[in-house]
Design an enzyme around this catalytic site. Structure first.
Site, PDB file in Angstrom:
ATOM      1  N   GLY A 172      26.280  31.607  49.653  1.00  0.00           N
ATOM      2  CA  GLY A 172      25.571  31.232  48.431  1.00  0.00           C
ATOM      3  C   GLY A 172      25.414  29.729  48.258  1.00  0.00           C
ATOM      4  O   GLY A 172      24.852  29.257  47.266  1.00  0.00           O
ATOM      5  N   GLY A 222      23.508  27.750  49.989  1.00  0.00           N
ATOM      6  CA  GLY A 222      22.105  27.344  50.134  1.00  0.00           C
ATOM      7  C   GLY A 222      21.666  27.183  51.582  1.00  0.00           C
ATOM      8  O   GLY A 222      20.578  26.665  51.848  1.00  0.00           O
ATOM      9  N   LYS A 223      22.459  27.664  52.517  1.00  0.00           N
ATOM     10  CA  LYS A 223      22.140  27.509  53.948  1.00  0.00           C
ATOM     11  C   LYS A 223      20.787  28.133  54.293  1.00  0.00           C
ATOM     12  O   LYS A 223      19.928  27.491  54.900  1.00  0.00           O
ATOM     13  CB  LYS A 223      23.237  28.163  54.831  1.00  0.00           C
ATOM     14  CG  LYS A 223      24.633  27.634  54.586  1.00  0.00           C
ATOM     15  CD  LYS A 223      25.668  28.316  55.467  1.00  0.00           C
ATOM     16  CE  LYS A 223      25.842  29.812  55.235  1.00  0.00           C
ATOM     17  NZ  LYS A 223      26.374  30.161  53.902  1.00  0.00           N
ATOM     18  N   SER A 280      30.484  29.845  59.163  1.00  0.00           N
ATOM     19  CA  SER A 280      31.253  29.101  60.188  1.00  0.00           C
ATOM     20  C   SER A 280      32.376  28.280  59.557  1.00  0.00           C
ATOM     21  O   SER A 280      32.318  27.044  59.582  1.00  0.00           O
ATOM     22  CB  SER A 280      30.324  28.231  61.048  1.00  0.00           C
ATOM     23  OG  SER A 280      29.386  27.504  60.293  1.00  0.00           O
TER      24      SER A 280
HETATM   25  N1  LIG Z   1      34.517  38.287  53.774  1.00  0.00           N
HETATM   26  C1  LIG Z   1      33.359  37.628  53.815  1.00  0.00           C
HETATM   27  N2  LIG Z   1      33.364  36.275  53.811  1.00  0.00           N
HETATM   28  C2  LIG Z   1      32.179  35.606  53.869  1.00  0.00           C
HETATM   29  N3  LIG Z   1      30.960  36.197  53.908  1.00  0.00           N
HETATM   30  C3  LIG Z   1      30.923  37.558  53.912  1.00  0.00           C
HETATM   31  C4  LIG Z   1      32.126  38.315  53.867  1.00  0.00           C
HETATM   32  N4  LIG Z   1      31.785  39.639  53.892  1.00  0.00           N
HETATM   33  C5  LIG Z   1      30.443  39.690  53.944  1.00  0.00           C
HETATM   34  N5  LIG Z   1      29.918  38.447  53.957  1.00  0.00           N
HETATM   35  C6  LIG Z   1      28.462  38.189  54.089  1.00  0.00           C
HETATM   36  O1  LIG Z   1      28.269  37.836  55.445  1.00  0.00           O
HETATM   37  C7  LIG Z   1      27.701  36.544  55.554  1.00  0.00           C
HETATM   38  C8  LIG Z   1      28.598  35.626  56.380  1.00  0.00           C
HETATM   39  O2  LIG Z   1      28.438  35.921  57.744  1.00  0.00           O
HETATM   40  P1  LIG Z   1      28.596  34.787  58.800  1.00  0.00           P
HETATM   41  O3  LIG Z   1      28.282  35.394  60.121  1.00  0.00           O
HETATM   42  O4  LIG Z   1      27.839  33.605  58.368  1.00  0.00           O
HETATM   43  O5  LIG Z   1      30.173  34.493  58.687  1.00  0.00           O
HETATM   44  S1  LIG Z   1      31.123  33.689  59.657  1.00  0.00           S
HETATM   45  O6  LIG Z   1      30.397  32.467  60.068  1.00  0.00           O
HETATM   46  O7  LIG Z   1      31.414  34.521  60.817  1.00  0.00           O
HETATM   47  O8  LIG Z   1      32.332  33.390  58.879  1.00  0.00           O
HETATM   48  C9  LIG Z   1      27.598  35.954  54.175  1.00  0.00           C
HETATM   49  O9  LIG Z   1      26.242  35.561  54.144  1.00  0.00           O
HETATM   50  P2  LIG Z   1      25.722  34.227  53.399  1.00  0.00           P
HETATM   51  O10 LIG Z   1      25.835  34.581  51.967  1.00  0.00           O
HETATM   52  O11 LIG Z   1      24.311  34.112  53.850  1.00  0.00           O
HETATM   53  O12 LIG Z   1      26.554  33.057  53.800  1.00  0.00           O
HETATM   54  C10 LIG Z   1      27.910  37.087  53.233  1.00  0.00           C
HETATM   55  O13 LIG Z   1      26.733  37.577  52.668  1.00  0.00           O
HETATM   56  N1  LIG Z   2      19.407  22.535  45.849  1.00  0.00           N
HETATM   57  C1  LIG Z   2      19.490  23.773  46.317  1.00  0.00           C
HETATM   58  N2  LIG Z   2      19.519  24.001  47.640  1.00  0.00           N
HETATM   59  C2  LIG Z   2      19.626  25.260  48.124  1.00  0.00           C
HETATM   60  N3  LIG Z   2      19.713  26.371  47.350  1.00  0.00           N
HETATM   61  C3  LIG Z   2      19.687  26.201  46.014  1.00  0.00           C
HETATM   62  C4  LIG Z   2      19.595  24.914  45.451  1.00  0.00           C
HETATM   63  N4  LIG Z   2      19.601  25.042  44.107  1.00  0.00           N
HETATM   64  C5  LIG Z   2      19.692  26.360  43.860  1.00  0.00           C
HETATM   65  N5  LIG Z   2      19.733  27.079  44.996  1.00  0.00           N
HETATM   66  C6  LIG Z   2      19.812  28.552  45.057  1.00  0.00           C
HETATM   67  O1  LIG Z   2      21.073  28.938  45.611  1.00  0.00           O
HETATM   68  C7  LIG Z   2      20.933  30.163  46.310  1.00  0.00           C
HETATM   69  C8  LIG Z   2      21.454  29.953  47.725  1.00  0.00           C
HETATM   70  O2  LIG Z   2      21.402  31.181  48.413  1.00  0.00           O
HETATM   71  P1  LIG Z   2      21.286  31.246  49.992  1.00  0.00           P
HETATM   72  O3  LIG Z   2      20.298  30.273  50.480  1.00  0.00           O
HETATM   73  O4  LIG Z   2      21.113  32.690  50.353  1.00  0.00           O
HETATM   74  O5  LIG Z   2      22.757  30.748  50.420  1.00  0.00           O
HETATM   75  P2  LIG Z   2      23.554  31.012  51.767  1.00  0.00           P
HETATM   76  O6  LIG Z   2      22.554  31.239  52.860  1.00  0.00           O
HETATM   77  O7  LIG Z   2      24.367  29.771  51.961  1.00  0.00           O
HETATM   78  O8  LIG Z   2      24.414  32.228  51.513  1.00  0.00           O
HETATM   79  C9  LIG Z   2      19.464  30.539  46.297  1.00  0.00           C
HETATM   80  O9  LIG Z   2      19.238  31.484  45.265  1.00  0.00           O
HETATM   81  C10 LIG Z   2      18.777  29.205  45.972  1.00  0.00           C
HETATM   82  O10 LIG Z   2      17.545  29.359  45.314  1.00  0.00           O
END
Ligand SMILES: Nc1ncnc2c1ncn2[C@@H]1O[C@H](COP(=O)(O)OS(=O)(=O)O)[C@@H](OP(=O)(O)O)[C@H]1O
Ligand SMILES: Nc1ncnc2c1ncn2[C@@H]1O[C@H](COP(=O)(O)OP(=O)(O)O)[C@@H](O)[C@H]1O
Length: 202
Positions: A37, A39-40, A108
């Site tokens: 969450g 913003g990646k 990561s």
């Molecule tokens: N336990 C736990 N911790 C963190 N994240 C979790 C977990 N379980 C499920 N998810 C969801 O899986 C996404 C992370 O996967 P990644 O492959 O990026 O994780 S890692 O780099 O191997 O740690 C991550 O996605 P992003 O929200 O896009 O970061 C989560 O949606």
């Molecule tokens: N400055 C910003 N840069 C990136 N995302 C932002 C920013 N401000 C708000 N956001 C919001 O934060 C959320 C990030 O979600 P997401 O990109 O899926 O994160 P991640 O891939 O790290 O899990 C989105 O809903 C996005 O619109």
């Protein structure tokens, strides 16, 4: 004895340099790291659009296209996260060899794993981007509802709650998303990325 002891490399005619010349740009791995969450994906997505508009060949690697396929046997234990990142680095290596600018969006969380990615890809082909968003803000966003589940104890190893996140100490770019708009962040990224992929007369 290693399983790959008797593997001998074929010397192919076409090199990465040839592919870079054909594309009119160098290849690169742009590695986004940060909490879920943070913003990646949003930043990778917006940056990719900008690069594509400049006729740069790109590809995004993220959980959606890696954890559902190649890495669907992996979970979120420390060992599985390390193996997840190792395999992603190897895919990214192939993609950068193929001439692409690869953007990756994975939590990561371990410093050593990110250092391994840099070793695999080669320092000159790698940019680490720390998407620096506080846990409080990520929880407020709770894009996928995972933090709520973690607080209820339904997920025990959520990064930032039940599992660690080791913040980069020397990232090439740090984006503080609570203070920086998406557009400004992408401008900041382009200023670092474009000179790295510029093809000089080499
Ligand atoms: N336990 C736990 N911790 C963190 N994240 C979790 C977990 N379980 C499920 N998810 C969801 O899986 C996404 C992370 O996967 P990644 O492959 O990026 O994780 S890692 O780099 O191997 O740690 C991550 O996605 P992003 O929200 O896009 O970061 C989560 O949606
Ligand atoms: N400055 C910003 N840069 C990136 N995302 C932002 C920013 N401000 C708000 N956001 C919001 O934060 C959320 C990030 O979600 P997401 O990109 O899926 O994160 P991640 O891939 O790290 O899990 C989105 O809903 C996005 O619109």
């Amino acid at each position: 004895m290693s399983l790959s002891t008797h593997i001998t490399k074929h010397r192919f005619k076409i090199s990465k340099k040839d592919r870079n010349r054909l594309n009119s740009h160098k290849s690169l791995l742009i590695w986004f790291t940060g909490l879920s969450g943070s913003g990646k994906s949003t930043l990778a997505d917006t940056l990719e659009k900008e690069l594509m508009d400049s006729e740069i060949r790109t590809y995004i690697l993220d959980g959606d296209n890696v954890r559902t396929g190649l890495n669907k046997d992996l979970g979120f234990s420390p060992e599985h996260r390390t193996e997840n990142i190792r395999r992603i680095a190897e895919i990214a290596k192939l993609m950068t060899d193929a001439g692409l600018v690869v953007l990756s969006a994975f939590v990561s969380p371990y410093r050593e794993d990110r250092a391994s990615v840099k070793r695999i890809i080669g320092e000159q082909n790698f940019i680490e981007v720390f998407v620096d968003t506080s846990l409080e803000e990520c929880e407020k966003r709770d894009v996928k509802g995972l933090y709520k589940k973690a607080r209820k104890g339904e997920i025990t190893n959520m990064t930032g709650i039940g599992a660690p996140y080791e913040a980069p100490e020397n990232a090439d770019v740090v984006i503080k998303t609570e203070e920086t708009s998406i557009d400004d962040a992408v401008r900041q990224l382009l200023a670092v990325v474009l000179p790295k992929i510029e093809l000089k007369n080499e």
